[in-house]
Write a protein that holds these residues in place. Structure first.
Motif, PDB file in Angstrom:
ATOM      1  N   ARG A 144      59.225  17.740   2.470  1.00 21.78           N
ATOM      2  CA  ARG A 144      57.989  18.479   2.711  1.00 21.78           C
ATOM      3  C   ARG A 144      56.758  17.573   2.584  1.00 21.78           C
ATOM      4  O   ARG A 144      55.762  17.762   3.297  1.00 21.78           O
ATOM      5  CB  ARG A 144      57.895  19.653   1.736  1.00 21.78           C
ATOM      6  CG  ARG A 144      58.946  20.726   1.963  1.00 21.78           C
ATOM      7  CD  ARG A 144      58.810  21.873   0.966  1.00 21.78           C
ATOM      8  NE  ARG A 144      59.942  22.780   1.046  1.00 21.78           N
ATOM      9  CZ  ARG A 144      60.084  23.751   1.947  1.00 21.78           C
ATOM     10  NH1 ARG A 144      59.116  23.949   2.838  1.00 21.78           N
ATOM     11  NH2 ARG A 144      61.149  24.524   1.953  1.00 21.78           N
ATOM     12  N   ILE A 147      56.785  15.233   6.006  1.00 23.17           N
ATOM     13  CA  ILE A 147      56.698  15.813   7.360  1.00 23.17           C
ATOM     14  C   ILE A 147      55.299  15.669   7.960  1.00 23.17           C
ATOM     15  O   ILE A 147      55.164  15.189   9.096  1.00 23.17           O
ATOM     16  CB  ILE A 147      57.178  17.274   7.354  1.00 23.17           C
ATOM     17  CG1 ILE A 147      58.702  17.313   7.226  1.00 23.17           C
ATOM     18  CG2 ILE A 147      56.738  18.004   8.625  1.00 23.17           C
ATOM     19  CD1 ILE A 147      59.269  18.691   6.957  1.00 23.17           C
ATOM     20  N   PRO A 148      54.216  16.055   7.260  1.00 23.89           N
ATOM     21  CA  PRO A 148      52.883  15.920   7.865  1.00 23.89           C
ATOM     22  C   PRO A 148      52.375  14.481   7.908  1.00 23.89           C
ATOM     23  O   PRO A 148      51.359  14.209   8.557  1.00 23.89           O
ATOM     24  CB  PRO A 148      51.993  16.787   6.966  1.00 23.89           C
ATOM     25  CG  PRO A 148      52.688  16.785   5.650  1.00 23.89           C
ATOM     26  CD  PRO A 148      54.149  16.735   5.953  1.00 23.89           C
ATOM     27  N   ARG A 154      51.865  17.934  12.380  1.00 23.56           N
ATOM     28  CA  ARG A 154      52.680  18.923  11.666  1.00 23.56           C
ATOM     29  C   ARG A 154      52.101  19.206  10.291  1.00 23.56           C
ATOM     30  O   ARG A 154      52.713  18.949   9.255  1.00 23.56           O
ATOM     31  CB  ARG A 154      54.123  18.417  11.581  1.00 23.56           C
ATOM     32  CG  ARG A 154      54.790  18.363  12.948  1.00 23.56           C
ATOM     33  CD  ARG A 154      56.139  17.709  12.907  1.00 23.56           C
ATOM     34  NE  ARG A 154      56.787  17.789  14.229  1.00 23.56           N
ATOM     35  CZ  ARG A 154      57.834  17.042  14.588  1.00 23.56           C
ATOM     36  NH1 ARG A 154      58.337  16.151  13.738  1.00 23.56           N
ATOM     37  NH2 ARG A 154      58.368  17.190  15.789  1.00 23.56           N
ATOM     38  N   TRP A 158      50.549  24.124  11.222  1.00 22.10           N
ATOM     39  CA  TRP A 158      51.686  24.022  12.154  1.00 22.10           C
ATOM     40  C   TRP A 158      52.947  24.568  11.508  1.00 22.10           C
ATOM     41  O   TRP A 158      53.710  25.321  12.146  1.00 22.10           O
ATOM     42  CB  TRP A 158      51.899  22.566  12.555  1.00 22.10           C
ATOM     43  CG  TRP A 158      53.060  22.390  13.499  1.00 22.10           C
ATOM     44  CD1 TRP A 158      53.025  22.431  14.851  1.00 22.10           C
ATOM     45  CD2 TRP A 158      54.429  22.166  13.130  1.00 22.10           C
ATOM     46  NE1 TRP A 158      54.293  22.243  15.368  1.00 22.10           N
ATOM     47  CE2 TRP A 158      55.162  22.083  14.324  1.00 22.10           C
ATOM     48  CE3 TRP A 158      55.092  22.023  11.911  1.00 22.10           C
ATOM     49  CZ2 TRP A 158      56.544  21.869  14.343  1.00 22.10           C
ATOM     50  CZ3 TRP A 158      56.473  21.817  11.916  1.00 22.10           C
ATOM     51  CH2 TRP A 158      57.181  21.737  13.118  1.00 22.10           C
ATOM     52  N   ALA A 159      53.190  24.222  10.240  1.00 27.59           N
ATOM     53  CA  ALA A 159      54.386  24.696   9.546  1.00 27.59           C
ATOM     54  C   ALA A 159      54.412  26.219   9.471  1.00 27.59           C
ATOM     55  O   ALA A 159      55.465  26.848   9.663  1.00 27.59           O
ATOM     56  CB  ALA A 159      54.449  24.089   8.147  1.00 27.59           C
ATOM     57  N   HIS A 162      55.245  27.632  12.902  1.00 25.42           N
ATOM     58  CA  HIS A 162      56.548  27.248  13.453  1.00 25.42           C
ATOM     59  C   HIS A 162      57.584  27.192  12.327  1.00 25.42           C
ATOM     60  O   HIS A 162      58.101  26.114  11.997  1.00 25.42           O
ATOM     61  CB  HIS A 162      56.460  25.886  14.154  1.00 25.42           C
ATOM     62  CG  HIS A 162      55.460  25.819  15.256  1.00 25.42           C
ATOM     63  ND1 HIS A 162      54.106  25.573  15.027  1.00 25.42           N
ATOM     64  CD2 HIS A 162      55.589  25.983  16.599  1.00 25.42           C
ATOM     65  CE1 HIS A 162      53.473  25.570  16.184  1.00 25.42           C
ATOM     66  NE2 HIS A 162      54.343  25.827  17.148  1.00 25.42           N
ATOM     67  N   TYR A 166      60.119  23.944  11.372  1.00 27.01           N
ATOM     68  CA  TYR A 166      59.760  23.335  10.083  1.00 27.01           C
ATOM     69  C   TYR A 166      60.961  23.344   9.151  1.00 27.01           C
ATOM     70  O   TYR A 166      61.246  22.321   8.486  1.00 27.01           O
ATOM     71  CB  TYR A 166      58.591  24.080   9.458  1.00 27.01           C
ATOM     72  CG  TYR A 166      58.134  23.498   8.125  1.00 27.01           C
ATOM     73  CD1 TYR A 166      57.512  22.257   8.078  1.00 27.01           C
ATOM     74  CD2 TYR A 166      58.344  24.193   6.940  1.00 27.01           C
ATOM     75  CE1 TYR A 166      57.095  21.712   6.871  1.00 27.01           C
ATOM     76  CE2 TYR A 166      57.930  23.658   5.724  1.00 27.01           C
ATOM     77  CZ  TYR A 166      57.307  22.421   5.699  1.00 27.01           C
ATOM     78  OH  TYR A 166      56.901  21.886   4.500  1.00 27.01           O
ATOM     79  N   LEU A 169      63.300  20.607  10.088  1.00 29.81           N
ATOM     80  CA  LEU A 169      62.823  19.291   9.667  1.00 29.81           C
ATOM     81  C   LEU A 169      63.022  19.084   8.169  1.00 29.81           C
ATOM     82  O   LEU A 169      63.382  17.984   7.724  1.00 29.81           O
ATOM     83  CB  LEU A 169      61.347  19.133  10.033  1.00 29.81           C
ATOM     84  CG  LEU A 169      61.026  18.977  11.519  1.00 29.81           C
ATOM     85  CD1 LEU A 169      59.525  19.026  11.742  1.00 29.81           C
ATOM     86  CD2 LEU A 169      61.599  17.672  12.058  1.00 29.81           C
ATOM     87  N   VAL A 170      62.795  20.123   7.372  1.00 30.66           N
ATOM     88  CA  VAL A 170      63.012  20.026   5.925  1.00 30.66           C
ATOM     89  C   VAL A 170      64.479  19.747   5.634  1.00 30.66           C
ATOM     90  O   VAL A 170      64.813  18.874   4.813  1.00 30.66           O
ATOM     91  CB  VAL A 170      62.550  21.316   5.208  1.00 30.66           C
ATOM     92  CG1 VAL A 170      62.990  21.291   3.741  1.00 30.66           C
ATOM     93  CG2 VAL A 170      61.041  21.461   5.303  1.00 30.66           C
TER      94      VAL A 170
END
Length: 269
Positions: A144, A147-148, A154, A158-159, A162, A166, A169-170
């Motif tokens: 977490r 990711i940004p 992101r 965005w999280a 979406h 998200y 991706l986590v």
């Protein structure tokens, strides 16, 4: 299993495909057991592709000693010798791009053409995100956090908008299937320590081979402005920016064809 003796170590390597020899140097934590990997992509269809687990990672030897960036470069040169390659095209991604810089500087005759992908020179040119400072973050917390940073688009908004992508991706960023293997944590830590000391800035003008610097417009790990500085510092280097973050190489469908064209010597690349 395909191991090679290189620079005094047993390095796990794989080789596949046909065409000009291409050495692919992977990024932080690279492990060829993680799929898909570079052999599942288009580079394996265009080149005689050689890739490996770097010291301290994957199935390669993990000496519990200080690692220097010069060691990683000498490992790469030793692997080429073991594979019967006097020289090759080279792609270095992220941390692998740092190793590739050292390889081109320490072993210039080994590198025909060099693609530096989402990487940094360190020093006054700018360093990549300091992963060694977030060693306390594990699993989902680490994912977490990154990711940004990996893709600055992101962000929290965005999280929230979406949730399913998200969550994927986590999950992807949290996975570490080989975490319990002996030497895994130590080797990863040694790599990050070496990475934190990476600095080729003052020596970049010595790189004499053709160079492509490729970056992502939304990369918060290897910053776009750092790519511009690095390209300007290397004589004759070409700078290409792509749509994506640190993983632009898979986010932008134009990236691999552009890198391939450069490696093949296409003057329009």
């Amino acid at each position: 299993m395909p191991f090679a003796q290189a620079n005094g170590l047993d390095l796990y390597c794989e080789r596949s495909g046909s065409g000009p020899p291409l050495l692919f140097i992977s990024g932080t934590g690279g492990d060829l057991r993680n799929k898909p990997n570079v052999f599942d992509g288009p580079l394996a269809r265009s080149f005689d592709l050689l890739a490996y687990d770097q010291r301290g990672l994957g199935r390669s030897q993990k000496p519990d000693a200080d690692y220097a960036m010069a060691d990683y470069a000498d490992d790469a040169a030793g692997l080429m010798t073991a594979q019967g390659l006097e020289s090759a095209l080279v792609v270095g991604v992220s941390f692998g791009g740092m190793v590739a810089q050292e390889l081109a500087l320490r072993h210039p005759r080994r590198v025909k053409r060099l693609a530096l992908v989402c990487t940094s020179p360190g020093g006054e040119g700018g360093a990549s995100f300091p992963f060694h400072e977030i060693g306390h973050l594990k699993g989902e917390a680490r994912a977490r956090h990154l990711i940004p940073i990996s893709d600055t688009r992101r962000d929290a908004a965005w999280a929230a908008a979406h949730p399913e992508p998200y969550a994927q991706l986590v999950a992807l960023g949290s996975a570490d299937p080989f975490a319990d293997e002996p030497g895994h944590a130590m080797g990863a830590r040694r790599q990050l320590e070496a990475r934190s000391r990476h600095d080729t800035w003052d020596r970049l003008p010595q790189i004499a081979c053709p160079v492509l610097v490729a970056g992502g417009r939304y990369d918060g790990i290897a910053l776009p402005e750092t790519q511009a500085k690095m390209a300007a510092r290397i004589p004759g280097a070409t700078l290409r920016m792509f749509e994506g973050g640190h993983l632009f190489i898979i986010q932008d469908r134009n990236a691999i064809p552009a890198i391939t064209a450069f490696l093949m010597g296409d003057p329009a690349a």
